[in-house]
Design a protein around this motif. Structure first.
Motif, mmCIF file in Angstrom:
data_model
loop_
_atom_site.group_PDB
_atom_site.id
_atom_site.type_symbol
_atom_site.label_atom_id
_atom_site.label_comp_id
_atom_site.label_asym_id
_atom_site.label_seq_id
_atom_site.Cartn_x
_atom_site.Cartn_y
_atom_site.Cartn_z
ATOM 1 N N GLU A 146 0.871 -1.490 0.383
ATOM 2 C CA GLU A 146 0.065 -0.445 0.092
ATOM 3 C C GLU A 146 0.597 1.509 -0.280
ATOM 4 O O GLU A 146 0.526 2.000 -0.586
ATOM 5 N N CYS A 147 2.389 0.942 0.759
ATOM 6 C CA CYS A 147 2.839 2.188 0.698
ATOM 7 C C CYS A 147 3.446 2.143 -0.434
ATOM 8 O O CYS A 147 3.522 3.687 -1.090
ATOM 9 N N GLN A 148 3.909 1.705 -0.970
ATOM 10 C CA GLN A 148 4.142 1.169 -2.069
ATOM 11 C C GLN A 148 3.083 2.280 -3.356
ATOM 12 O O GLN A 148 3.872 3.218 -4.010
ATOM 13 N N SER A 161 -5.897 9.880 3.703
ATOM 14 C CA SER A 161 -6.561 8.535 4.608
ATOM 15 C C SER A 161 -5.665 8.004 4.742
ATOM 16 O O SER A 161 -5.297 7.447 6.133
ATOM 17 N N HIS A 162 -4.706 7.826 4.404
ATOM 18 C CA HIS A 162 -3.413 6.903 4.365
ATOM 19 C C HIS A 162 -2.013 6.997 4.460
ATOM 20 O O HIS A 162 -1.546 6.540 5.840
ATOM 21 N N LEU A 163 -1.697 8.556 4.267
ATOM 22 C CA LEU A 163 -1.192 9.344 4.965
ATOM 23 C C LEU A 163 -1.346 9.992 5.810
ATOM 24 O O LEU A 163 -0.624 10.050 7.232
ATOM 25 N N GLY A 199 -2.492 8.041 8.268
ATOM 26 C CA GLY A 199 -2.197 6.938 9.420
ATOM 27 C C GLY A 199 -0.881 6.640 8.572
ATOM 28 O O GLY A 199 -0.065 6.078 9.827
ATOM 29 N N CYS A 200 0.268 7.468 7.847
ATOM 30 C CA CYS A 200 1.425 7.393 7.606
ATOM 31 C C CYS A 200 2.287 7.567 7.428
ATOM 32 O O CYS A 200 2.668 8.376 6.711
ATOM 33 N N GLN A 201 3.436 7.968 8.706
ATOM 34 C CA GLN A 201 3.817 8.793 8.549
ATOM 35 C C GLN A 201 5.441 8.787 8.303
ATOM 36 O O GLN A 201 5.828 9.854 7.326
ATOM 37 N N ALA A 202 5.934 7.472 7.730
ATOM 38 C CA ALA A 202 7.063 7.449 5.912
ATOM 39 C C ALA A 202 6.258 8.120 5.068
ATOM 40 O O ALA A 202 7.278 8.413 4.436
ATOM 41 N N CYS A 203 5.104 7.825 4.740
ATOM 42 C CA CYS A 203 4.474 8.416 3.640
ATOM 43 C C CYS A 203 4.799 9.507 3.893
ATOM 44 O O CYS A 203 4.627 10.628 2.152
ATOM 45 N N ARG A 204 3.845 10.304 4.532
ATOM 46 C CA ARG A 204 4.182 11.681 4.850
ATOM 47 C C ARG A 204 5.412 12.456 4.524
ATOM 48 O O ARG A 204 5.474 13.875 4.086
HETATM 49 ZN ZN LIG Z 1 2.550 4.173 3.742
#
Ligand SMILES: [Zn+2]
Lengths: 182, 185
Positions: free
Chosen positions: B7-9, B33-35, B37-42
């Protein structure tokens, strides 16, 4: 005079009208060439070739965005210049600095900004020409995706992917010099 | 875990069009919505934004000189361009006609002609094959049938092709030389 009128008269062979179009677009064409080639004298040649070809071929312009049409010619002129630059790599990237506008919220000092400019220049030069062109058109010249598709003669999907990959590579390159970011 | 990684990819592959507002509403909402909850992607998004903002700050340089075209440069000359196009088309049409007439001649479509004359001397002519060409309607009487001036036509067409083709080549050469001269000046 309106651009349409200038184009119409230029098509009839009116050099003065064509030169008014040159006046309007030479700054953009020169900067596109400069960022594509990283070399001021090659950019000058590419710009002159662009306007000569445009003048000779203006009869083939069938309306739409004149700027996109002109950029397309400029992109071809840059491709020719890149080919001849590759034959003499020593002269490839010149010393003309790439200047950045001062950043208001966190002003870097002058030396830092200059170094950052150099890094961007190197990062752009390291991109494959297709990605470089797409990123320059989008992020430096400010064209939208549709116009870029017209300039490069490719689909929106291709434009999207070139910008995506080009930016990712630039980011990767610049992150190696993280200390330059405030 | 694996699902999260893929999902991150997916999200990171769409960051660039997301920055440019190029995503459809459903992709955009899924992404946001993914961003959340996901610090890496942010972090990836912020890093890419910083790169793009840097490019926005590249200043435009003034060209070192004007690229206006000098009066001496060759004009596009609409008339010359037009005549070049017409010449090319005319040459092609004449050449096609020539091929057609020759082909007709070779397949005995006409009576007479460069090829037909030679074969006629060797044997008898087949009657009735010229029905399409003959404008008299009925089958012409033997001996005084209508003979098409095919060999003259062939020679004339050949001449036309040579002259038109020659003129096209000369114009094309002149345009090319004019172009090169303009680039050097
Ligand atoms: Zn992510």
């Amino acid at each position: 005079m309106e651009e349409d009128e200038l184009i119409k008269r230029a098509k009839e062979g009116d050099l003065d009208c064509f030169n008014q179009l040159v006046e309007r677009y030479q700054r953009e064409v020169y900067n596109l060439s400069l960022r594509m080639l990283g070399n001021a004298s090659a950019a000058e040649d590419a710009s002159q070739d662009t306007f000569l070809s445009a003048f000779r071929g203006i009869g083939k312009f069938r309306g739409g965005s004149f700027r996109a049409w002109l950029y397309r010619i400029a992109a071809n002129a840059c491709r020719d210049q890149l080919r001849s630059l590759r034959r003499r790599p020593a002269t490839s990237i010149d010393s003309l600095p790439l200047e950045l506008e001062a950043d208001q919220p966190s002003p870097e000092d002058f030396a830092m900004r200059r170094e950052l400019g150099e890094e961007i220049k190197r990062a752009l030069a390291a991109l494959p020409p297709d990605q470089r062109l797409a990123v320059i058109l989008r992020d430096i010249e400010g064209l939208d995706y549709r116009e870029i598709a017209q300039v490069t003669g490719s689909s929106l999907g291709t434009v999207k992917s070139r910008i995506n990959r080009g930016r990712a590579r630039l980011r990767h390159h610049l992150e190696q010099r993280r200390e330059l970011f405030p | 875990m694996f699902k999260r990684k893929s999902e991150c990819q997916r999200v990171q592959g769409m960051l660039s069009p997301y920055i440019d507002g190029q995503l459809g509403p459903s992709d955009r909402e899924g992404m946001e919505s993914h961003l959340e909850g996901c610090q890496a992607c942010r972090r990836e998004l912020e890093s890419l934004r910083a790169t793009v903002n840097l490019l926005h700050r590249v200043t435009m340089v003034s060209p070192p000189r004007s690229f206006a075209i000098a009066k001496a440069a060759p004009k596009p000359l609409p008339a010359a361009v037009w005549s070049f196009g017409v010449l090319r088309v005319a040459t092609a049409v004449a050449a096609l006609l020539l091929v057609f007439v020759f082909a007709g001649d070779a397949t005995h479509l006409f009576k007479g002609g460069l090829i037909e004359e030679r074969t006629a001397q060797q044997g008898t002519l087949m009657d009735g094959e010229d029905g399409e060409v003959s404008d008299t309607g009925g089958v012409p009487a033997e001996g005084e049938e209508h003979v098409w001036p095919v060999s003259e036509l062939e020679l004339a067409l050949l001449g036309v092709v040579v002259v038109l083709g020659g003129a096209t080549v000369v114009l094309w050469q002149r345009r090319r030389r004019g172009g090169e001269g303009a680039l050097k000046s």
